[in-house]
Design a protein around this motif. Structure first.
Motif, PDB file in Angstrom:
ATOM      1  N   MET A   1       3.734   0.393 -15.760  1.00 11.93           N
ATOM      2  CA  MET A   1       4.037  -0.120 -17.110  1.00 11.93           C
ATOM      3  C   MET A   1       4.630   0.997 -17.965  1.00 11.93           C
ATOM      4  SD  MET A   1       3.675  -3.114 -18.349  1.00 11.93           S
ATOM      5  CE  MET A   1       3.124  -4.702 -17.811  1.00 11.93           C
ATOM      6  N   GLU A   2       4.065   2.182 -17.818  1.00 11.98           N
ATOM      7  CA  GLU A   2       4.539   3.331 -18.593  1.00 11.98           C
ATOM      8  C   GLU A   2       6.016   3.608 -18.267  1.00 11.98           C
ATOM      9  OE1 GLU A   2       2.114   5.208 -20.619  1.00 11.98           O
ATOM     10  OE2 GLU A   2       4.041   5.832 -21.487  1.00 11.98           O
ATOM     11  N   VAL A   3       6.312   3.658 -16.962  1.00 15.20           N
ATOM     12  CA  VAL A   3       7.681   4.010 -16.540  1.00 15.20           C
ATOM     13  C   VAL A   3       8.652   2.851 -16.773  1.00 15.20           C
ATOM     14  CG1 VAL A   3       9.133   4.706 -14.572  1.00 15.20           C
ATOM     15  CG2 VAL A   3       6.812   5.633 -14.798  1.00 15.20           C
ATOM     16  N   ASN A   4       8.290   1.664 -16.301  1.00 15.48           N
ATOM     17  CA  ASN A   4       9.249   0.539 -16.287  1.00 15.48           C
ATOM     18  C   ASN A   4       9.357  -0.187 -17.618  1.00 15.48           C
ATOM     19  OD1 ASN A   4       9.193   1.130 -13.588  1.00 15.48           O
ATOM     20  ND2 ASN A   4       8.903  -0.968 -12.885  1.00 15.48           N
ATOM     21  N   PHE A   5       8.332  -0.056 -18.466  1.00 13.87           N
ATOM     22  CA  PHE A   5       8.352  -0.820 -19.714  1.00 13.87           C
ATOM     23  C   PHE A   5       8.227   0.065 -20.958  1.00 13.87           C
ATOM     24  CE2 PHE A   5       5.693  -3.162 -22.910  1.00 13.87           C
ATOM     25  CZ  PHE A   5       6.762  -3.811 -23.511  1.00 13.87           C
ATOM     26  N   LEU A   6       7.102   0.802 -21.079  1.00 14.82           N
ATOM     27  CA  LEU A   6       6.886   1.542 -22.332  1.00 14.82           C
ATOM     28  C   LEU A   6       7.980   2.582 -22.594  1.00 14.82           C
ATOM     29  CD1 LEU A   6       3.001   1.839 -22.138  1.00 14.82           C
ATOM     30  CD2 LEU A   6       4.342   0.443 -23.723  1.00 14.82           C
ATOM     31  N   SER A   7       8.454   3.224 -21.528  1.00 18.87           N
ATOM     32  CA  SER A   7       9.520   4.213 -21.752  1.00 18.87           C
ATOM     33  C   SER A   7      10.806   3.517 -22.214  1.00 18.87           C
ATOM     34  CB  SER A   7       9.778   5.033 -20.488  1.00 18.87           C
ATOM     35  OG  SER A   7      10.394   4.257 -19.506  1.00 18.87           O
ATOM     36  N   TYR A   8      11.046   2.266 -21.780  1.00 21.34           N
ATOM     37  CA  TYR A   8      12.221   1.515 -22.264  1.00 21.34           C
ATOM     38  C   TYR A   8      12.116   1.312 -23.781  1.00 21.34           C
ATOM     39  CZ  TYR A   8      14.128   0.031 -17.667  1.00 21.34           C
ATOM     40  OH  TYR A   8      14.701  -0.019 -16.420  1.00 21.34           O
ATOM     41  N   VAL A   9      10.879   0.976 -24.225  1.00 22.49           N
ATOM     42  CA  VAL A   9      10.648   0.739 -25.657  1.00 22.49           C
ATOM     43  C   VAL A   9      10.883   2.039 -26.428  1.00 22.49           C
ATOM     44  CG1 VAL A   9       8.905   0.078 -27.374  1.00 22.49           C
ATOM     45  CG2 VAL A   9       8.996  -1.113 -25.159  1.00 22.49           C
ATOM     46  N   GLN A  10      10.351   3.139 -25.881  1.00 23.34           N
ATOM     47  CA  GLN A  10      10.514   4.436 -26.561  1.00 23.34           C
ATOM     48  C   GLN A  10      11.978   4.862 -26.614  1.00 23.34           C
ATOM     49  OE1 GLN A  10       7.425   6.684 -24.225  1.00 23.34           O
ATOM     50  NE2 GLN A  10       7.287   7.720 -26.199  1.00 23.34           N
ATOM     51  N   LEU A  11      12.682   4.708 -25.487  1.00 23.45           N
ATOM     52  CA  LEU A  11      14.103   5.086 -25.448  1.00 23.45           C
ATOM     53  C   LEU A  11      14.899   4.272 -26.461  1.00 23.45           C
ATOM     54  CD1 LEU A  11      14.334   5.284 -21.572  1.00 23.45           C
ATOM     55  CD2 LEU A  11      15.087   7.152 -23.060  1.00 23.45           C
ATOM     56  N   ALA A  12      14.627   2.953 -26.490  1.00 25.23           N
ATOM     57  CA  ALA A  12      15.366   2.081 -27.413  1.00 25.23           C
ATOM     58  C   ALA A  12      15.068   2.462 -28.850  1.00 25.23           C
ATOM     59  CB  ALA A  12      15.006   0.616 -27.149  1.00 25.23           C
ATOM     60  N   SER A  13      13.799   2.743 -29.156  1.00 27.88           N
ATOM     61  CA  SER A  13      13.501   3.022 -30.561  1.00 27.88           C
ATOM     62  C   SER A  13      14.068   4.382 -30.967  1.00 27.88           C
ATOM     63  CB  SER A  13      12.011   2.868 -30.867  1.00 27.88           C
ATOM     64  OG  SER A  13      11.333   4.003 -30.522  1.00 27.88           O
ATOM     65  N   ALA A  14      14.097   5.346 -30.033  1.00 29.94           N
ATOM     66  CA  ALA A  14      14.698   6.646 -30.367  1.00 29.94           C
ATOM     67  C   ALA A  14      16.221   6.526 -30.543  1.00 29.94           C
ATOM     68  CB  ALA A  14      14.388   7.658 -29.267  1.00 29.94           C
ATOM     69  N   ALA A  15      16.843   5.611 -29.794  1.00 26.88           N
ATOM     70  CA  ALA A  15      18.310   5.502 -29.827  1.00 26.88           C
ATOM     71  C   ALA A  15      18.817   4.590 -30.944  1.00 26.88           C
ATOM     72  CB  ALA A  15      18.821   4.996 -28.481  1.00 26.88           C
ATOM     73  N   LEU A  16      17.976   3.700 -31.439  1.00 28.59           N
ATOM     74  CA  LEU A  16      18.467   2.682 -32.398  1.00 28.59           C
ATOM     75  C   LEU A  16      19.173   3.255 -33.638  1.00 28.59           C
ATOM     76  CD1 LEU A  16      16.101  -0.417 -32.322  1.00 28.59           C
ATOM     77  CD2 LEU A  16      18.596  -0.444 -32.338  1.00 28.59           C
ATOM     78  N   PRO A  17      18.640   4.316 -34.271  1.00 28.81           N
ATOM     79  CA  PRO A  17      19.367   4.836 -35.454  1.00 28.81           C
ATOM     80  C   PRO A  17      20.807   5.242 -35.114  1.00 28.81           C
ATOM     81  CG  PRO A  17      17.154   5.766 -35.321  1.00 28.81           C
ATOM     82  CD  PRO A  17      17.360   4.995 -34.051  1.00 28.81           C
ATOM     83  N   SER A  18      21.004   5.895 -33.957  1.00 28.61           N
ATOM     84  CA  SER A  18      22.377   6.291 -33.567  1.00 28.61           C
ATOM     85  C   SER A  18      23.208   5.070 -33.226  1.00 28.61           C
ATOM     86  CB  SER A  18      22.348   7.214 -32.346  1.00 28.61           C
ATOM     87  OG  SER A  18      21.586   8.332 -32.621  1.00 28.61           O
ATOM     88  N   LEU A  19      22.598   4.091 -32.563  1.00 30.00           N
ATOM     89  CA  LEU A  19      23.346   2.886 -32.178  1.00 30.00           C
ATOM     90  C   LEU A  19      23.723   2.064 -33.409  1.00 30.00           C
ATOM     91  CD1 LEU A  19      21.282   1.878 -29.000  1.00 30.00           C
ATOM     92  CD2 LEU A  19      23.584   2.864 -29.054  1.00 30.00           C
ATOM     93  N   GLU A  20      22.857   2.063 -34.427  1.00 31.95           N
ATOM     94  CA  GLU A  20      23.185   1.350 -35.682  1.00 31.95           C
ATOM     95  C   GLU A  20      24.432   1.982 -36.300  1.00 31.95           C
ATOM     96  OE1 GLU A  20      21.756  -1.305 -37.017  1.00 31.95           O
ATOM     97  OE2 GLU A  20      19.668  -1.398 -36.306  1.00 31.95           O
ATOM     98  N   LYS A  21      24.471   3.328 -36.281  1.00 33.11           N
ATOM     99  CA  LYS A  21      25.618   4.036 -36.883  1.00 33.11           C
ATOM    100  C   LYS A  21      26.903   3.707 -36.146  1.00 33.11           C
ATOM    101  CE  LYS A  21      23.372   8.184 -38.513  1.00 33.11           C
ATOM    102  NZ  LYS A  21      22.942   9.428 -37.971  1.00 33.11           N
ATOM    103  N   SER A  22      26.821   3.625 -34.804  1.00 29.40           N
ATOM    104  CA  SER A  22      28.051   3.443 -34.009  1.00 29.40           C
ATOM    105  C   SER A  22      28.341   1.970 -33.714  1.00 29.40           C
ATOM    106  CB  SER A  22      27.905   4.196 -32.681  1.00 29.40           C
ATOM    107  OG  SER A  22      26.856   3.624 -31.915  1.00 29.40           O
ATOM    108  N   LYS A  23      27.483   1.058 -34.208  1.00 31.19           N
ATOM    109  CA  LYS A  23      27.589  -0.371 -33.855  1.00 31.19           C
ATOM    110  C   LYS A  23      27.580  -0.514 -32.331  1.00 31.19           C
ATOM    111  CE  LYS A  23      29.980  -1.478 -38.084  1.00 31.19           C
ATOM    112  NZ  LYS A  23      31.137  -1.789 -38.796  1.00 31.19           N
TER     113      LYS A  23
END
Ligand code: NDP
Length: 273
Positions: A132-154
């Motif tokens: 769960m940590e590798v296949n799921f929770l890390s996906y959530v963490q990666l997405a939340s860390a990347a979202l501010p940059s992705l919002e900026k770049s659409k």
């Protein structure tokens, strides 16, 4: 009438999986691909590179990542960063590396998975928690860390998921649980992004059996080629599709899975004897 229904669903399944890719749209795009040392992730790295993107790849094994980054010919930039998605600090560190090195991010491609066996549920809760940590929770963490940059770049989040996150079969309980969690979480996030009119697109690619080494260790049925699966995922992400299916039959299975649950389960169970 049955024949008409079957034709309609085959048509929907086929058209739902077909997409055309504009290479131009990915030229110079800043992409982070996880689980890119082998399998579909490695092929994703080559696809993005061929289309002229700037790519950061990540996984645990440095020597393999190094080889993939050397082979990623055509990329405007091909960098790697090691990271273990079983640890809680690595997902945000990996995203920070990509954002710093590329000067922002346009695509976050979530693809990695931890090792699991194809066997009946043994009662090993520790393994489920780890997966769960590798296949799921890390996906959530990666997405939340990347979202501010992705919002900026659409930009876009592209999630590589599985038919086993839509339909349960025997002998893959921990893996199936993680893929249902991934689908549930990211489908919910799709709603929320749409409700706040976010410019970030989120694509979930549902894959059937693909001929990667780790999948072929587990089952012996005719698989589909990893290179083709990777191209499908790249296209779906660049077209900002909400959900995509590869190969064609995965869409059909998802459409009809709840029509006759009794017969569905009989077919599934009997295909393992
Ligand atoms: P592979 O097992 O071939 O590759 C897994 C990747 O994840 C490797 O690069 C591995 O690299 C990396 N990885 C494993 N553990 C960790 C970790 N703890 N931290 C960081 N990276 C890790 O997988 P596939 O290519 O077969 O699958 C890719 C995606 O496609 C998955 O999301 C899978 O669910 C999906 N899929 C695959 C199907 C198939 O038949 N192959 C079918 C349906 C869906 P390293 O060991 O160097 O860390």
């Amino acid at each position: 009438r049955l024949r008409v229904c079957v034709c309609v669903f085959v048509f929907i399944a086929l058209t739902g999986t077909r997409a055309t890719c504009s290479a131009g749209s990915l030229r110079g795009a800043r992409v982070l691909v996880t689980g890119a040392s082998t399998g579909i992730g490695e092929q994703l790295a080559y696809c993005y590179a061929r289309l002229g993107a700037q790519v950061v790849i990540t996984a645990r094994r440095e020597n393999v990542l190094q080889q993939v980054s050397v082979l990623a010919l055509g990329a405007q930039k091909a960098l790697y960063v090691t990271g273990d998605m079983a640890t809680t600090s690595d997902p945000s560190r990996v995203v920070k590396f990509a954002v710093d090195e590329l000067g922002g991010l346009d695509y976050l491609v979530l693809n990695h998975i931890g090792r699991y066996s194809f066997s009946p549920w043994s009662g090993d809760v520790h393994h489920v928690r780890g997966l769960m940590e590798v296949n799921f929770l890390s996906y959530v963490q990666l997405a939340s860390a990347a979202l501010p940059s992705l919002e900026k770049s659409k930009g876009s989040i592209v999630v590589v998921s599985s038919l086993l996150g839509k339909v349960s079969t025997p002998f893959t309980a921990p893996y199936t649980a993680t893929k249902f969690a991934v689908n549930g979480f990211f489908c919910t996030l799709q709603h929320e992004l749409a409700m706040r009119s976010s410019d970030v697109s989120l694509t979930i690619s549902i894959l059937g059996l693909v001929d990667t080494e780790s999948a072929m260790e587990k089952v012996r049925v005719v698989p589909y080629p990893a290179g083709e699966a990777a191209l499908h995922v790249v296209r779906a992400g660049s077209l900002r599709q909400k959900e995509s299916f590869y190969p064609w039959y995965t869409h059909l299975v998802c459409l009809v899975r709840d029509w006759c649950p009794f017969f569905r389960d009989v077919i599934i169970r009997n295909s393992y004897y």
